[in-house]
Design a protein around this motif. Structure first.
Motif, PDB file in Angstrom:
ATOM      1  N   ALA A   1       0.848  -1.190   0.000  1.00 60.52           N
ATOM      2  CA  ALA A   1       0.000   0.000   0.000  1.00 60.52           C
ATOM      3  C   ALA A   1       0.886   1.244   0.000  1.00 60.52           C
ATOM      4  N   THR A   2       0.350   2.338  -0.527  1.00 58.57           N
ATOM      5  CA  THR A   2       1.118   3.579  -0.653  1.00 58.57           C
ATOM      6  C   THR A   2       0.287   4.754  -0.163  1.00 58.57           C
ATOM      7  N   CYS A   3       0.946   5.689   0.515  1.00 61.00           N
ATOM      8  CA  CYS A   3       0.269   6.900   0.952  1.00 61.00           C
ATOM      9  C   CYS A   3       1.177   8.101   0.715  1.00 61.00           C
ATOM     10  N   HIS A   4       0.637   9.104   0.038  1.00 58.13           N
ATOM     11  CA  HIS A   4       1.318  10.382  -0.126  1.00 58.13           C
ATOM     12  C   HIS A   4       0.494  11.438   0.615  1.00 58.13           C
ATOM     13  N   MET A   5       1.123  12.112   1.548  1.00 58.47           N
ATOM     14  CA  MET A   5       0.456  13.207   2.261  1.00 58.47           C
ATOM     15  C   MET A   5       1.337  14.442   2.110  1.00 58.47           C
ATOM     16  N   ASN A   6       0.957  15.309   1.210  1.00 55.49           N
ATOM     17  CA  ASN A   6       1.737  16.502   0.908  1.00 55.49           C
ATOM     18  C   ASN A   6       0.853  17.732   1.080  1.00 55.49           C
ATOM     19  N   GLY A   7       1.506  18.900   1.130  1.00 52.35           N
ATOM     20  CA  GLY A   7       0.691  20.088   1.278  1.00 52.35           C
ATOM     21  C   GLY A   7       1.506  21.356   1.388  1.00 52.35           C
ATOM     22  N   ALA A   8       0.763  22.463   1.430  1.00 49.25           N
ATOM     23  CA  ALA A   8       1.377  23.785   1.573  1.00 49.25           C
ATOM     24  C   ALA A   8       0.474  24.640   2.433  1.00 49.25           C
ATOM     25  N   GLN A   9       1.104  25.535   3.174  1.00 48.63           N
ATOM     26  CA  GLN A   9       0.370  26.495   3.994  1.00 48.63           C
ATOM     27  C   GLN A   9       0.860  27.888   3.616  1.00 48.63           C
ATOM     28  N   LEU A  10      -0.064  28.752   3.184  1.00 45.20           N
ATOM     29  CA  LEU A  10       0.245  30.117   2.777  1.00 45.20           C
ATOM     30  C   LEU A  10      -0.439  31.045   3.767  1.00 45.20           C
ATOM     31  N   LEU A  11       0.348  31.665   4.641  1.00 38.50           N
ATOM     32  CA  LEU A  11      -0.222  32.357   5.788  1.00 38.50           C
ATOM     33  C   LEU A  11       0.077  33.846   5.761  1.00 38.50           C
ATOM     34  N   ARG A  12      -0.985  34.621   5.919  1.00 40.12           N
ATOM     35  CA  ARG A  12      -0.865  36.071   6.029  1.00 40.12           C
ATOM     36  C   ARG A  12      -0.907  36.487   7.495  1.00 40.12           C
ATOM     37  N   ASP A  13      -0.781  37.781   7.710  1.00 37.95           N
ATOM     38  CA  ASP A  13      -0.773  38.333   9.056  1.00 37.95           C
ATOM     39  C   ASP A  13      -2.021  37.915   9.835  1.00 37.95           C
ATOM     40  N   GLY A  14      -1.815  37.400  11.042  1.00 42.91           N
ATOM     41  CA  GLY A  14      -2.927  37.024  11.912  1.00 42.91           C
ATOM     42  C   GLY A  14      -3.439  35.616  11.725  1.00 42.91           C
ATOM     43  N   GLN A  15      -2.931  34.876  10.758  1.00 42.38           N
ATOM     44  CA  GLN A  15      -3.410  33.508  10.523  1.00 42.38           C
ATOM     45  C   GLN A  15      -2.578  32.493  11.304  1.00 42.38           C
ATOM     46  N   HIS A  16      -3.247  31.404  11.676  1.00 45.24           N
ATOM     47  CA  HIS A  16      -2.590  30.277  12.346  1.00 45.24           C
ATOM     48  C   HIS A  16      -3.052  29.014  11.633  1.00 45.24           C
ATOM     49  N   ALA A  17      -2.098  28.205  11.163  1.00 42.46           N
ATOM     50  CA  ALA A  17      -2.431  26.946  10.482  1.00 42.46           C
ATOM     51  C   ALA A  17      -1.574  25.828  11.043  1.00 42.46           C
ATOM     52  N   ASP A  18      -2.224  24.707  11.342  1.00 44.50           N
ATOM     53  CA  ASP A  18      -1.589  23.551  11.981  1.00 44.50           C
ATOM     54  C   ASP A  18      -1.869  22.323  11.118  1.00 44.50           C
ATOM     55  N   THR A  19      -0.810  21.693  10.633  1.00 45.06           N
ATOM     56  CA  THR A  19      -0.926  20.408   9.949  1.00 45.06           C
ATOM     57  C   THR A  19      -0.346  19.337  10.856  1.00 45.06           C
ATOM     58  N   THR A  20      -1.165  18.356  11.219  1.00 43.70           N
ATOM     59  CA  THR A  20      -0.750  17.268  12.092  1.00 43.70           C
ATOM     60  C   THR A  20      -1.071  15.953  11.396  1.00 43.70           C
ATOM     61  N   THR A  21      -0.065  15.104  11.219  1.00 45.29           N
ATOM     62  CA  THR A  21      -0.275  13.828  10.538  1.00 45.29           C
ATOM     63  C   THR A  21       0.210  12.672  11.410  1.00 45.29           C
ATOM     64  N   VAL A  22      -0.521  11.575  11.336  1.00 38.82           N
ATOM     65  CA  VAL A  22      -0.126  10.323  11.988  1.00 38.82           C
ATOM     66  C   VAL A  22      -0.257   9.224  10.940  1.00 38.82           C
ATOM     67  N   LEU A  23       0.861   8.626  10.574  1.00 38.41           N
ATOM     68  CA  LEU A  23       0.862   7.619   9.516  1.00 38.41           C
ATOM     69  C   LEU A  23       1.311   6.287  10.092  1.00 38.41           C
ATOM     70  N   ASP A  24       0.416   5.298  10.043  1.00 40.04           N
ATOM     71  CA  ASP A  24       0.707   3.964  10.549  1.00 40.04           C
ATOM     72  C   ASP A  24       1.098   3.043   9.403  1.00 40.04           C
ATOM     73  N   HIS A  25       2.326   2.532   9.456  1.00 38.13           N
ATOM     74  CA  HIS A  25       2.739   1.454   8.563  1.00 38.13           C
ATOM     75  C   HIS A  25       2.424   0.158   9.302  1.00 38.13           C
ATOM     76  N   ALA A  26       1.310  -0.469   8.922  1.00 40.32           N
ATOM     77  CA  ALA A  26       0.834  -1.657   9.642  1.00 40.32           C
ATOM     78  C   ALA A  26       0.951  -2.930   8.823  1.00 40.32           C
ATOM     79  N   ALA A  27       1.673  -2.870   7.693  1.00 46.39           N
ATOM     80  CA  ALA A  27       1.852  -4.041   6.823  1.00 46.39           C
ATOM     81  C   ALA A  27       3.205  -3.933   6.145  1.00 46.39           C
ATOM     82  N   PRO A  28       3.767  -5.049   5.677  1.00 53.52           N
ATOM     83  CA  PRO A  28       5.092  -5.010   5.042  1.00 53.52           C
ATOM     84  C   PRO A  28       5.052  -4.422   3.638  1.00 53.52           C
ATOM     85  N   ASP A  29       6.229  -3.971   3.181  1.00 48.24           N
ATOM     86  CA  ASP A  29       6.451  -3.540   1.791  1.00 48.24           C
ATOM     87  C   ASP A  29       5.606  -2.331   1.399  1.00 48.24           C
TER      88      ASP A  29
END
Length: 429
Positions: free
Chosen positions: A273-301
């Motif tokens: 199995a394959t997982c791509h988790m990509n992204g971008a955060q473009l923040l102006r004055d006064g903004q708050h952005a939080d990216t939190t990821t948890v990736l479980d590799h629960a199988a081989p290969d």
């Protein structure tokens, strides 16, 4: 006389008490049990505070104090919709399905309102979400009104589906909690381009939860364009489970909102199995952005790739927390994680916390983080060739983001991302 607003966790629990007999599924015992259990979890946890490790860098007090206590509102007329990216579209306004604005009839997959078909979803609703562990998932489970249910049959190429969320301007702060269930059966494919937006002066909370199942050999490309109102809050929690040989390709662009958290829990449950988790955060004055990821590799290969880039201007703050958990059974794991930030202001702040937790012996995993400013020599080079400074800075920002955007293989999805990124610096300046 206007009824007083109830704030914090108490406010949402009060709202649930008043709406429990009117929320979808009120006559279905299993739905009511699901909601009651979530309410108990939310009552016990409340809004997460910075004392919780997972929320150490994001303070939700301004969300908790906003006083979301509105009744179920009547949907008004929608404004002009953004141009579609694909042939099929599902539109939600304040978290509820707008059949009159959607176009799903000729789609090669099944897509419908969750509220309309709730009685048939006992095996899917709540199968992946963890309200007892994630407070915002508990809040969603307690108060969801609608959502999108998608099923792509085995072997079917679903094409491109637009998922559009519209927030509305109301006299009092609105809160909506859509629940989206997406399932691709074996060998199926689908691209979802999701856009969240709202009027410039609208103040609302958008708290979506996604439960995504990618079957054996199936491929889901999921691009999310978060362009909420500058006064809005978005706290999204996504759960994805990928079977053997399947691929889940996620890209999230955070460009709007006052306070935003994008939380992803993905599990690779079958070999290759394959997982791509990509992204971008473009923040102006006064903004708050939080990216939190948890990736479980629960199988081989299995293989995973994560590249997140953040551009910060003014007094903004970005957060990246990424954890890769390699189980003992997950031999021959190939995992990569990178977080990079570009600071355009001395007042901007980035907090980066990449993590590896490895219990297997035969693995290839790496992670890293970098923080920097615009290269003065590159800026001088462009200025010396007659390019105005705002345009030169914009070009350098776009070049910084290009690596993240280029990983998106679907042409329509990549074009949507490029359109959102182009010219961002001029608008922020």
């Amino acid at each position: 006389m206007t009824a007083p607003l109830h704030t914090g966790a108490e406010g949402f629990l009060h709202r649930f008490d008043g709406l429990r007999t009117r929320l979808p599924g009120a006559r279905l015992g299993w739905v009511q049990q699901l909601r009651e259990q979530a309410a108990e979890s939310f009552r016990a946890q409340g809004f997460p505070t910075r004392r919780a490790e997972a929320w150490h860098y994001t303070d939700l007090r301004q969300v908790a104090d906003a006083g979301f206590d509105e009744p179920l509102s009547i949907l008004g007329a929608a404004k002009t919709l953004p141009a579609p990216h694909g042939a099929w579209r599902a539109v939600f306004q304040d978290g509820r399905f707008r059949d009159d604005l959607s176009s799903l009839d000729a789609a090669p997959f099944v897509a419908a309102s969750l509220a309309a078909g709730l009685g048939t979803l006992e095996d899917r609703l709540g199968a992946l979400a963890r309200p007892a562990a994630e407070p915002m998932a508990a809040l969603n489970t307690m108060l969801f009104e609608d959502g999108l249910v998608v099923t792509v049959p085995a072997g079917v190429a679903g094409g491109v589906l637009d998922l559009l969320s519209l927030g509305s301007a109301t006299d009092r702060p609105a809160a909506f909690h859509p629940r989206h269930l997406i399932r691709l059966e074996a060998g199926a494919s689908l691209t979802i381009i999701e856009t969240a937006t709202g009027p410039a002066q609208a103040r609302y909370l958008h708290n979506p939860v996604y439960e995504i199942e990618v079957g054996e050999g199936a491929t889901l490309t999921h691009v999310r364009l978060q362009q909420e109102s500058p006064r809005a809050f978005q706290l999204g929690t996504l759960y994805a489970r990928v079977a053997a040989g399947g691929t889940y390709d996620n890209f999230t662009l955070n460009a709007g909102g006052k306070l935003v958290r994008n939380e992803i829990h993905a599990s690779l449950d079958g070999p290759k199995a394959t997982c791509h988790m990509n992204g971008a955060q473009l923040l102006r004055d006064g903004q708050h952005a939080d990216t939190t990821t948890v990736l479980d590799h629960a199988a081989p290969d299995c293989a995973s790739r994560q590249t997140y880039k953040t551009v910060l201007s003014g007094r903004s703050r970005g957060v990246f927390q990424g954890r890769i958990h390699v189980h003992q059974v997950a031999q021959r794991t190939d995992g990569y994680q990178m977080n990079q930030a570009l600071l355009l202001s001395p007042e901007a702040e980035i907090d980066s916390k990449p993590q590896l937790e490895i219990y297997a012996d035969d693995v290839k995993c790496s992670h890293g983080a970098t923080v920097g400013e615009i290269d003065a020599d590159q800026l001088f080079y462009l200025r010396a060739r007659g390019i105005p400074e705002p345009k030169a800075r914009s070009m350098l920002v776009e070049a910084f983001l290009a690596e993240a955007v280029e990983v998106v293989q679907d042409g329509a999805a990549r074009a949507a991302l490029e359109a959102a990124v182009n010219g961002w610096w001029e608008a922020a300046a």
